[in-house]
Design a protein around this motif. Sequence first.
Motif, PDB file in Angstrom:
ATOM      1  N   LEU A 206       0.858  -1.298  -0.025  1.00  0.00           N
ATOM      2  CA  LEU A 206      -0.098   0.149  -0.149  1.00  0.00           C
ATOM      3  C   LEU A 206       0.812   1.150  -0.017  1.00  0.00           C
ATOM      4  O   LEU A 206       0.424   2.400  -0.514  1.00  0.00           O
ATOM      5  CB  LEU A 206      -1.034   0.152   1.170  1.00  0.00           C
ATOM      6  N   VAL A 207       2.072   1.223   0.733  1.00  0.00           N
ATOM      7  CA  VAL A 207       2.906   2.288   0.490  1.00  0.00           C
ATOM      8  C   VAL A 207       3.417   2.348  -0.804  1.00  0.00           C
ATOM      9  O   VAL A 207       3.480   3.469  -1.577  1.00  0.00           O
ATOM     10  CB  VAL A 207       3.920   2.042   1.349  1.00  0.00           C
ATOM     11  N   ARG A 208       3.757   1.405  -1.500  1.00  0.00           N
ATOM     12  CA  ARG A 208       4.395   1.459  -2.868  1.00  0.00           C
ATOM     13  C   ARG A 208       3.391   1.863  -3.941  1.00  0.00           C
ATOM     14  O   ARG A 208       3.409   2.611  -4.913  1.00  0.00           O
ATOM     15  CB  ARG A 208       4.775  -0.023  -3.284  1.00  0.00           C
ATOM     16  N   GLU A 209       1.986   1.567  -3.676  1.00  0.00           N
ATOM     17  CA  GLU A 209       0.878   2.183  -4.574  1.00  0.00           C
ATOM     18  C   GLU A 209       0.853   3.652  -4.342  1.00  0.00           C
ATOM     19  O   GLU A 209       0.659   4.063  -5.412  1.00  0.00           O
ATOM     20  CB  GLU A 209      -0.500   1.338  -3.970  1.00  0.00           C
ATOM     21  N   GLN A 210       0.914   4.220  -3.189  1.00  0.00           N
ATOM     22  CA  GLN A 210       0.890   5.678  -3.247  1.00  0.00           C
ATOM     23  C   GLN A 210       2.183   6.402  -3.779  1.00  0.00           C
ATOM     24  O   GLN A 210       2.167   7.311  -4.229  1.00  0.00           O
ATOM     25  CB  GLN A 210       0.941   5.998  -1.692  1.00  0.00           C
ATOM     26  N   ILE A 211       3.374   5.597  -3.820  1.00  0.00           N
ATOM     27  CA  ILE A 211       4.482   5.906  -4.500  1.00  0.00           C
ATOM     28  C   ILE A 211       4.119   6.028  -6.245  1.00  0.00           C
ATOM     29  O   ILE A 211       4.467   7.049  -6.617  1.00  0.00           O
ATOM     30  CB  ILE A 211       5.795   5.101  -4.430  1.00  0.00           C
ATOM     31  N   PHE A 212       3.413   5.000  -6.673  1.00  0.00           N
ATOM     32  CA  PHE A 212       3.068   5.080  -8.092  1.00  0.00           C
ATOM     33  C   PHE A 212       2.126   6.213  -8.336  1.00  0.00           C
ATOM     34  O   PHE A 212       2.223   6.815  -9.318  1.00  0.00           O
ATOM     35  CB  PHE A 212       2.271   3.506  -8.264  1.00  0.00           C
ATOM     36  N   LEU A 213       1.176   6.128  -7.199  1.00  0.00           N
ATOM     37  CA  LEU A 213       0.150   7.329  -7.487  1.00  0.00           C
ATOM     38  C   LEU A 213       0.704   8.778  -7.488  1.00  0.00           C
ATOM     39  O   LEU A 213       0.112   9.688  -8.153  1.00  0.00           O
ATOM     40  CB  LEU A 213      -1.052   6.936  -6.707  1.00  0.00           C
ATOM     41  N   GLN A 214       1.645   9.228  -6.863  1.00  0.00           N
ATOM     42  CA  GLN A 214       1.957  10.348  -6.141  1.00  0.00           C
ATOM     43  C   GLN A 214       3.194  10.813  -7.018  1.00  0.00           C
ATOM     44  O   GLN A 214       3.907  11.931  -6.723  1.00  0.00           O
ATOM     45  CB  GLN A 214       2.083  10.633  -4.799  1.00  0.00           C
ATOM     46  N   THR A 215       4.097   9.856  -7.680  1.00  0.00           N
ATOM     47  CA  THR A 215       5.399  10.256  -8.388  1.00  0.00           C
ATOM     48  C   THR A 215       5.305   9.938  -9.807  1.00  0.00           C
ATOM     49  O   THR A 215       4.317   9.101 -10.319  1.00  0.00           O
ATOM     50  CB  THR A 215       6.591   9.532  -7.797  1.00  0.00           C
ATOM     51  N   GLN A 216       6.295  10.509 -10.604  1.00  0.00           N
ATOM     52  CA  GLN A 216       6.142  10.371 -11.986  1.00  0.00           C
ATOM     53  C   GLN A 216       7.300   9.747 -12.537  1.00  0.00           C
ATOM     54  O   GLN A 216       8.165   9.551 -11.768  1.00  0.00           O
ATOM     55  CB  GLN A 216       5.781  11.591 -12.720  1.00  0.00           C
ATOM     56  N   GLU A 217       7.260   9.445 -13.988  1.00  0.00           N
ATOM     57  CA  GLU A 217       8.281   8.830 -14.653  1.00  0.00           C
ATOM     58  C   GLU A 217       9.193   7.471 -14.120  1.00  0.00           C
ATOM     59  O   GLU A 217       8.390   6.506 -13.807  1.00  0.00           O
ATOM     60  CB  GLU A 217       9.360  10.264 -14.915  1.00  0.00           C
ATOM     61  N   GLU A 218      10.335   7.628 -13.916  1.00  0.00           N
ATOM     62  CA  GLU A 218      11.071   6.376 -13.442  1.00  0.00           C
ATOM     63  C   GLU A 218      11.088   6.038 -12.090  1.00  0.00           C
ATOM     64  O   GLU A 218      11.286   4.954 -11.477  1.00  0.00           O
ATOM     65  CB  GLU A 218      12.494   6.617 -13.862  1.00  0.00           C
ATOM     66  N   ILE A 219      10.650   7.142 -11.105  1.00  0.00           N
ATOM     67  CA  ILE A 219      10.886   6.905  -9.661  1.00  0.00           C
ATOM     68  C   ILE A 219       9.790   5.670  -9.048  1.00  0.00           C
ATOM     69  O   ILE A 219      10.378   4.913  -8.453  1.00  0.00           O
ATOM     70  CB  ILE A 219      10.237   8.286  -8.822  1.00  0.00           C
ATOM     71  N   PRO A 220       8.482   5.498  -9.456  1.00  0.00           N
ATOM     72  CA  PRO A 220       7.937   4.235  -9.022  1.00  0.00           C
ATOM     73  C   PRO A 220       8.513   3.124  -9.399  1.00  0.00           C
ATOM     74  O   PRO A 220       8.445   2.029  -8.411  1.00  0.00           O
ATOM     75  CB  PRO A 220       6.748   4.349  -9.586  1.00  0.00           C
ATOM     76  N   TYR A 221       9.298   3.026 -10.379  1.00  0.00           N
ATOM     77  CA  TYR A 221       9.936   1.679 -10.793  1.00  0.00           C
ATOM     78  C   TYR A 221      11.282   1.546 -10.241  1.00  0.00           C
ATOM     79  O   TYR A 221      11.940   0.444 -10.160  1.00  0.00           O
ATOM     80  CB  TYR A 221       9.919   1.761 -12.296  1.00  0.00           C
ATOM     81  N   ALA A 222      11.762   2.628  -9.583  1.00  0.00           N
ATOM     82  CA  ALA A 222      13.208   2.486  -9.252  1.00  0.00           C
ATOM     83  C   ALA A 222      12.985   2.429  -7.630  1.00  0.00           C
ATOM     84  O   ALA A 222      14.114   2.468  -6.714  1.00  0.00           O
ATOM     85  CB  ALA A 222      13.877   3.760  -9.493  1.00  0.00           C
ATOM     86  N   CYS A 223      11.969   2.310  -7.126  1.00  0.00           N
ATOM     87  CA  CYS A 223      11.689   2.306  -5.706  1.00  0.00           C
ATOM     88  C   CYS A 223      11.047   0.753  -5.249  1.00  0.00           C
ATOM     89  O   CYS A 223      10.479   0.178  -6.232  1.00  0.00           O
ATOM     90  CB  CYS A 223      10.706   3.284  -5.104  1.00  0.00           C
ATOM     91  N   THR A 224      11.503   0.555  -4.141  1.00  0.00           N
ATOM     92  CA  THR A 224      10.776  -0.729  -3.356  1.00  0.00           C
ATOM     93  C   THR A 224      10.581  -0.249  -1.772  1.00  0.00           C
ATOM     94  O   THR A 224      10.970   0.245  -1.367  1.00  0.00           O
ATOM     95  CB  THR A 224      11.619  -1.950  -3.534  1.00  0.00           C
ATOM     96  N   ALA A 225       9.262  -1.336  -1.440  1.00  0.00           N
ATOM     97  CA  ALA A 225       9.008  -0.956   0.022  1.00  0.00           C
ATOM     98  C   ALA A 225       9.148  -2.037   0.843  1.00  0.00           C
ATOM     99  O   ALA A 225       8.746  -3.185   0.230  1.00  0.00           O
ATOM    100  CB  ALA A 225       7.679  -0.154   0.262  1.00  0.00           C
ATOM    101  N   GLU A 226       9.696  -2.311   1.909  1.00  0.00           N
ATOM    102  CA  GLU A 226       9.743  -3.269   3.074  1.00  0.00           C
ATOM    103  C   GLU A 226       9.367  -2.988   4.189  1.00  0.00           C
ATOM    104  O   GLU A 226       9.850  -1.834   4.684  1.00  0.00           O
ATOM    105  CB  GLU A 226      11.212  -3.907   2.882  1.00  0.00           C
ATOM    106  N   THR A 227       8.520  -3.875   4.669  1.00  0.00           N
ATOM    107  CA  THR A 227       8.111  -3.885   6.244  1.00  0.00           C
ATOM    108  C   THR A 227       9.181  -4.236   7.148  1.00  0.00           C
ATOM    109  O   THR A 227       9.586  -5.383   7.199  1.00  0.00           O
ATOM    110  CB  THR A 227       6.692  -4.209   6.487  1.00  0.00           C
ATOM    111  N   GLU A 228       9.585  -3.295   7.896  1.00  0.00           N
ATOM    112  CA  GLU A 228      10.767  -3.647   9.165  1.00  0.00           C
ATOM    113  C   GLU A 228      10.155  -3.952  10.149  1.00  0.00           C
ATOM    114  O   GLU A 228      11.094  -4.994  11.036  1.00  0.00           O
ATOM    115  CB  GLU A 228      11.677  -2.559   9.014  1.00  0.00           C
ATOM    116  N   SER A 229       9.103  -3.557  10.742  1.00  0.00           N
ATOM    117  CA  SER A 229       8.639  -4.015  11.848  1.00  0.00           C
ATOM    118  C   SER A 229       6.848  -3.891  11.857  1.00  0.00           C
ATOM    119  O   SER A 229       6.461  -3.073  11.244  1.00  0.00           O
ATOM    120  CB  SER A 229       8.924  -2.718  13.040  1.00  0.00           C
ATOM    121  N   PHE A 230       6.350  -4.822  12.505  1.00  0.00           N
ATOM    122  CA  PHE A 230       4.889  -5.093  12.639  1.00  0.00           C
ATOM    123  C   PHE A 230       4.688  -5.418  13.907  1.00  0.00           C
ATOM    124  O   PHE A 230       4.700  -6.511  14.286  1.00  0.00           O
ATOM    125  CB  PHE A 230       4.213  -6.044  11.399  1.00  0.00           C
TER     126      PHE A 230
END
Length: 310
Positions: A206-230
């Motif tokens: 869900l964090v990565r989805e917001q990166i796709f929705l709120q950023t442009q061009e190559e940035i969403p594809y150059a990112c990943t998100a990992e849950t470190e603590s739950f």
Amino acid sequence: MSDETPTKQITQRCGFVAIVGAPNAGKSTLLNKLTGAKLSIVSPKAQTTRFRVLGILMRKIADVSAQILLVDTPGIFKPKRKLDRAMVAAAWTGSEDADITLLLIDSQKGITEGVRAIAERLKTTRRRTWLVLNKTDLIERGLLLPLTQSLSELVPFEHVYMVSARKGDGLDDLLDALALALPDSPFLYPEDDLTDLPDRLLAAELVREQIFLQTQEEIPYACTAETESFQEKPDGSVRIEVTIYVSRAGHKAILIGENGSRIKEIGQKARHGLASLLERPCHLFLNVKERAGWDEERARLRAIGLDELD
């Protein structure tokens, strides 16, 4: 003689149904609409889904009670990075392991080079394949039959369905047909389960989805998100820490935004979606780290739900 009416025997059926297709065909939208839950992230950009997502759906029709295990797969395209190769491999594994494969086609785009390549491979597998034409509400009805005929020349489809995943048109007929077509089998999951994805992975997605929705061009594809603590809290809420890895320092600056404005917006919207999905308060904390070449690291790929590739 007894006046009691014999109880009709209910047949249990269960099986995997893989949804495959080119990027942006609407696979994740279809999965979410069918299950009635936000299980797979969606954005207007191609290649949003990176790994297989299982949606568990119960369907009753006549004397059949079926558990349909819907598998949303990454869009199939020509891979370049290790991440790309892992995504495409996950898509094909999902299809090969399924009882039925749904080839989802964007009716507006028709038979592209990518669609043709997917169809050719499906033809060689000799597995049960159904054609699902999506976005039929956006195309003239008279164009659908010629498109169906052309696609059927590429693959011998068992059935053809025309739907609008966005509006929900045609989905009841598709689900009824799937319920009746699956093999006789006991259910593999509890009837009230929606997915087998761990909450940790859903949070990162869900964090990565917001990166796709709120950023442009190559940035969403150059990112990943990992849950470190739950961490489960005594009051029933959950505290979640997610790290966003980016390839370049410039991407980190854009994600954080002026005075932290963008990362705050990403966190707020992701937290709202996660609280709705998990049905409890969520406290979400985001951290952005620069890590060049993360998309070639086996550990990073495993962390986002992709198997290693040799």
